[in-house]
Design a protein around this motif. Structure first.
Motif, PDB file in Angstrom:
ATOM      1  N   SER A 136     -19.189   6.343  -4.430  1.00 60.76           N
ATOM      2  CA  SER A 136     -19.770   5.162  -5.079  1.00 60.76           C
ATOM      3  C   SER A 136     -20.834   4.462  -4.253  1.00 60.76           C
ATOM      4  N   GLY A 137     -20.949   4.832  -2.981  1.00 64.73           N
ATOM      5  CA  GLY A 137     -21.892   4.147  -2.115  1.00 64.73           C
ATOM      6  C   GLY A 137     -21.394   2.816  -1.614  1.00 64.73           C
ATOM      7  N   GLU A 138     -20.147   2.467  -1.946  1.00 62.13           N
ATOM      8  CA  GLU A 138     -19.561   1.188  -1.565  1.00 62.13           C
ATOM      9  C   GLU A 138     -18.233   1.410  -0.872  1.00 62.13           C
ATOM     10  N   CYS A 139     -17.895   0.548   0.069  1.00 65.75           N
ATOM     11  CA  CYS A 139     -16.573   0.514   0.684  1.00 65.75           C
ATOM     12  C   CYS A 139     -15.859  -0.751   0.211  1.00 65.75           C
ATOM     13  N   PRO A 140     -14.573  -0.661  -0.140  1.00 67.33           N
ATOM     14  CA  PRO A 140     -13.842  -1.876  -0.495  1.00 67.33           C
ATOM     15  C   PRO A 140     -13.871  -2.911   0.621  1.00 67.33           C
ATOM     16  N   LEU A 141     -13.741  -2.443   1.876  1.00 65.97           N
ATOM     17  CA  LEU A 141     -13.751  -3.344   3.026  1.00 65.97           C
ATOM     18  C   LEU A 141     -14.728  -2.829   4.073  1.00 65.97           C
ATOM     19  N   THR A 142     -15.520  -3.732   4.631  1.00 67.06           N
ATOM     20  CA  THR A 142     -16.360  -3.361   5.759  1.00 67.06           C
ATOM     21  C   THR A 142     -15.482  -3.272   7.009  1.00 67.06           C
ATOM     22  N   LEU A 143     -16.026  -2.705   8.068  1.00 67.05           N
ATOM     23  CA  LEU A 143     -15.267  -2.628   9.311  1.00 67.05           C
ATOM     24  C   LEU A 143     -14.907  -4.026   9.809  1.00 67.05           C
ATOM     25  N   GLU A 144     -15.833  -4.960   9.683  1.00 65.90           N
ATOM     26  CA  GLU A 144     -15.560  -6.337  10.116  1.00 65.90           C
ATOM     27  C   GLU A 144     -14.422  -6.956   9.297  1.00 65.90           C
ATOM     28  N   GLU A 145     -14.390  -6.667   8.005  1.00 69.38           N
ATOM     29  CA  GLU A 145     -13.325  -7.208   7.155  1.00 69.38           C
ATOM     30  C   GLU A 145     -11.988  -6.552   7.456  1.00 69.38           C
ATOM     31  N   VAL A 146     -12.003  -5.254   7.741  1.00 74.36           N
ATOM     32  CA  VAL A 146     -10.773  -4.572   8.149  1.00 74.36           C
ATOM     33  C   VAL A 146     -10.206  -5.247   9.396  1.00 74.36           C
ATOM     34  N   LEU A 147     -11.052  -5.454  10.408  1.00 71.24           N
ATOM     35  CA  LEU A 147     -10.608  -6.115  11.638  1.00 71.24           C
ATOM     36  C   LEU A 147     -10.081  -7.515  11.356  1.00 71.24           C
ATOM     37  N   HIS A 148     -10.776  -8.236  10.485  1.00 71.74           N
ATOM     38  CA  HIS A 148     -10.377  -9.613  10.160  1.00 71.74           C
ATOM     39  C   HIS A 148      -8.998  -9.650   9.508  1.00 71.74           C
ATOM     40  N   PHE A 149      -8.783  -8.833   8.498  1.00 71.70           N
ATOM     41  CA  PHE A 149      -7.511  -8.851   7.777  1.00 71.70           C
ATOM     42  C   PHE A 149      -6.362  -8.319   8.629  1.00 71.70           C
ATOM     43  N   LEU A 150      -6.621  -7.294   9.433  1.00 76.60           N
ATOM     44  CA  LEU A 150      -5.552  -6.769  10.284  1.00 76.60           C
ATOM     45  C   LEU A 150      -5.203  -7.756  11.392  1.00 76.60           C
ATOM     46  N   GLY A 151      -6.123  -8.645  11.719  1.00 76.01           N
ATOM     47  CA  GLY A 151      -5.819  -9.706  12.666  1.00 76.01           C
ATOM     48  C   GLY A 151      -5.074 -10.861  12.022  1.00 76.01           C
ATOM     49  N   GLN A 152      -5.409 -11.158  10.759  1.00 71.53           N
ATOM     50  CA  GLN A 152      -4.799 -12.290  10.063  1.00 71.53           C
ATOM     51  C   GLN A 152      -3.435 -11.959   9.471  1.00 71.53           C
ATOM     52  N   CYS A 153      -3.303 -10.809   8.836  1.00 71.05           N
ATOM     53  CA  CYS A 153      -2.057 -10.504   8.116  1.00 71.05           C
ATOM     54  C   CYS A 153      -1.685  -9.029   8.257  1.00 71.05           C
ATOM     55  N   PRO A 154      -1.414  -8.554   9.467  1.00 69.92           N
ATOM     56  CA  PRO A 154      -1.026  -7.152   9.650  1.00 69.92           C
ATOM     57  C   PRO A 154       0.248  -6.787   8.899  1.00 69.92           C
ATOM     58  N   GLU A 155       1.100  -7.802   8.636  1.00 77.23           N
ATOM     59  CA  GLU A 155       2.359  -7.530   7.929  1.00 77.23           C
ATOM     60  C   GLU A 155       2.141  -7.118   6.477  1.00 77.23           C
ATOM     61  N   LEU A 156       0.937  -7.327   5.943  1.00 76.31           N
ATOM     62  CA  LEU A 156       0.645  -6.922   4.564  1.00 76.31           C
ATOM     63  C   LEU A 156      -0.094  -5.584   4.516  1.00 76.31           C
ATOM     64  N   SER A 157      -0.088  -4.862   5.620  1.00 83.44           N
ATOM     65  CA  SER A 157      -0.676  -3.525   5.674  1.00 83.44           C
ATOM     66  C   SER A 157       0.428  -2.499   5.922  1.00 83.44           C
ATOM     67  N   LEU A 158       0.121  -1.252   5.615  1.00 89.58           N
ATOM     68  CA  LEU A 158       1.062  -0.169   5.907  1.00 89.58           C
ATOM     69  C   LEU A 158       0.276   1.108   6.147  1.00 89.58           C
ATOM     70  N   GLY A 159       0.541   1.746   7.267  1.00 88.37           N
ATOM     71  CA  GLY A 159      -0.113   3.006   7.583  1.00 88.37           C
ATOM     72  C   GLY A 159       0.894   4.135   7.652  1.00 88.37           C
ATOM     73  N   TRP A 160       0.465   5.314   7.262  1.00 90.15           N
ATOM     74  CA  TRP A 160       1.284   6.520   7.349  1.00 90.15           C
ATOM     75  C   TRP A 160       0.671   7.383   8.447  1.00 90.15           C
ATOM     76  N   PHE A 161       1.450   7.640   9.490  1.00 87.85           N
ATOM     77  CA  PHE A 161       0.989   8.425  10.627  1.00 87.85           C
ATOM     78  C   PHE A 161       1.775   9.726  10.707  1.00 87.85           C
ATOM     79  N   GLU A 162       1.075  10.800  10.967  1.00 87.73           N
ATOM     80  CA  GLU A 162       1.711  12.089  11.214  1.00 87.73           C
ATOM     81  C   GLU A 162       1.276  12.587  12.581  1.00 87.73           C
ATOM     82  N   GLU A 163       2.248  12.763  13.472  1.00 88.93           N
ATOM     83  CA  GLU A 163       1.978  13.179  14.845  1.00 88.93           C
ATOM     84  C   GLU A 163       0.918  12.297  15.500  1.00 88.93           C
TER      85      GLU A 163
END
Length: 235
Positions: free
Chosen positions: A85-112
């Motif tokens: 689409s040529g668009e990102c839902p979140l910019t890198l700056e916004e990702v950093l901002h939200f993960l700093g403000q509310c990390p508890e509302l995120s979830l990552g799946w990690f393999e190895e």
């Protein structure tokens, strides 16, 4: 999947979900750090130091994201959305901002130790999502706005988007910092509506949010109602 389009396969299908204005300039894209090559299954010889080190990493792990994960998050998101689409839902700056403000509302799946899929959400305090919800986090509220759900391109077509979404919704049921009743909201393109309906969301109609002439449907998941139904089902 605040789901402008949660991408599990390039060009559509179950993938990553969530919209956002995030108009990334060519300079931003070219200047952002790149991940090292991604290898889920690296052949190693028995007894090698690498094989010994791999035993220290969980084969599969679900956890909240931190600002240290932001580069990995954005690389996966950029590959999933920019090419389509040529668009990102979140910019890198916004990702950093939200993960700093509310990390508890995120979830990552990690393999190895490698991030293979993620969801980022923020708090919201109104009945419907508005353009303001794209950049704002409201603490201690009963509504989660799911901005984006994305899966690494080497891990698509494996059902990981559906599994991660289910795990995330279950996680929100028991999150102590949320008020009740609890619900999750997101927006998505028309072709993703069936995916969210299958996951238990209900369609609330056209969204008031538009991004670069793209239009979305708003979806809602009633967390408290689902929890109540399970308590009274004998399960």
């Amino acid at each position: 999947m605040c789901v402008r389009a949660h991408r599990e396969q390039t060009g559509g299908g179950e993938s990553d979900s969530s919209p956002k204005k995030a108009n990334m300039s060519q300079q931003q894209l070219s200047s952002s750090p790149s991940l090292k090559p991604f290898f889920l299954k690296t052949p190693v010889q028995v007894g090698s130091p690498l094989r010994q080190r791999r035993h220290t990493l969980p084969a599969s792990e679900f956890r909240n994201l931190t600002p240290q994960d932001a580069i990995s998050v954005f690389e996966i998101e950029r590959e999933a959305f920019i090419s389509v689409s040529g668009e990102c839902p979140l910019t890198l700056e916004e990702v950093l901002h939200f993960l700093g403000q509310c990390p508890e509302l995120s979830l990552g799946w990690f393999e190895e130790g490698q991030l293979v899929a993620f969801i980022i959400g923020t708090g919201w305090d109104k009945k419907r999502l508005s353009q303001e919800a794209m950049t704002r986090h409201v603490a201690s509220t009963s509504t989660v706005h799911i901005h984006v759900l994305s899966v690494h391109h080497q891990c698509r077509q494996q059902g990981k988007g559906s599994i991660l979404l289910w795990r995330y919704l279950q996680y929100l049921q028991h999150l102590r910092c949320m008020a009740t009743p609890r619900r999750a909201l997101l927006i998505c393109e028309d072709f993703l509506v069936p995916f969210y309906l299958k996951a238990g969301f209900k369609e609330k109609g056209p969204s008031a949010i538009s991004v670069s002439n793209m239009h979305f449907r708003e979806m809602e998941y009633l967390l408290a109602a689902h929890a109540y139904a399970r308590r009274n089902s004998g399960c």
